[in-house]
Design a protein around this motif. Structure first.
Motif, PDB file in Angstrom:
ATOM      1  N   VAL A   3      58.653  19.750  25.252  1.00 33.57           N
ATOM      2  CA  VAL A   3      58.391  20.677  26.352  1.00 33.57           C
ATOM      3  C   VAL A   3      59.506  20.545  27.384  1.00 33.57           C
ATOM      4  O   VAL A   3      59.865  19.441  27.794  1.00 33.57           O
ATOM      5  N   PRO A   5      61.097  20.223  30.822  1.00 28.12           N
ATOM      6  CA  PRO A   5      60.530  19.720  32.078  1.00 28.12           C
ATOM      7  C   PRO A   5      60.618  20.722  33.232  1.00 28.12           C
ATOM      8  O   PRO A   5      59.936  20.583  34.230  1.00 28.12           O
ATOM      9  N   CYS A   7      60.703  24.585  32.822  1.00 26.50           N
ATOM     10  CA  CYS A   7      59.900  25.807  32.640  1.00 26.50           C
ATOM     11  C   CYS A   7      58.608  25.582  31.857  1.00 26.50           C
ATOM     12  O   CYS A   7      57.802  26.494  31.717  1.00 26.50           O
ATOM     13  N   GLN A   8      58.426  24.355  31.335  1.00 25.88           N
ATOM     14  CA  GLN A   8      57.208  23.961  30.619  1.00 25.88           C
ATOM     15  C   GLN A   8      56.977  24.713  29.305  1.00 25.88           C
ATOM     16  O   GLN A   8      55.872  24.725  28.791  1.00 25.88           O
ATOM     17  N   ARG A   9      58.029  25.307  28.751  1.00 25.72           N
ATOM     18  CA  ARG A   9      57.887  25.997  27.465  1.00 25.72           C
ATOM     19  C   ARG A   9      58.335  25.072  26.351  1.00 25.72           C
ATOM     20  O   ARG A   9      59.205  24.224  26.541  1.00 25.72           O
TER      21      ARG A   9
END
Length: 59
Positions: A3, A5, A7-9
């Motif tokens: 993931v 850090p 944009c959390q995608r």
């Protein structure tokens, strides 16, 4: 998959930058031989201090 850090995608493991937001990915290692903690902006195959194999230590 890891993931990002920023944009959390989810992105593919081993990429140097996130394809979604462009942030540089940082990978952390701890060498089992010399106990050095290492942060790198890409995949490391060997410890830069003692040349130990790090291929099984990606996290």
């Amino acid at each position: 998959m890891v993931v990002c850090p920023y944009c959390q995608r989810e992105i593919e493991l081993g990429l140097d930058t996130c394809p979604h937001c462009g942030v540089t990915m940082i990978y952390f290692y701890k060498c089992k031989r010399c106990s050095q903690e290492i942060a790198a902006t890409g995949i490391l195959k060997f410890c830069p201090l003692c040349d130990a194999d790090l291929s099984d230590q990606m996290n």
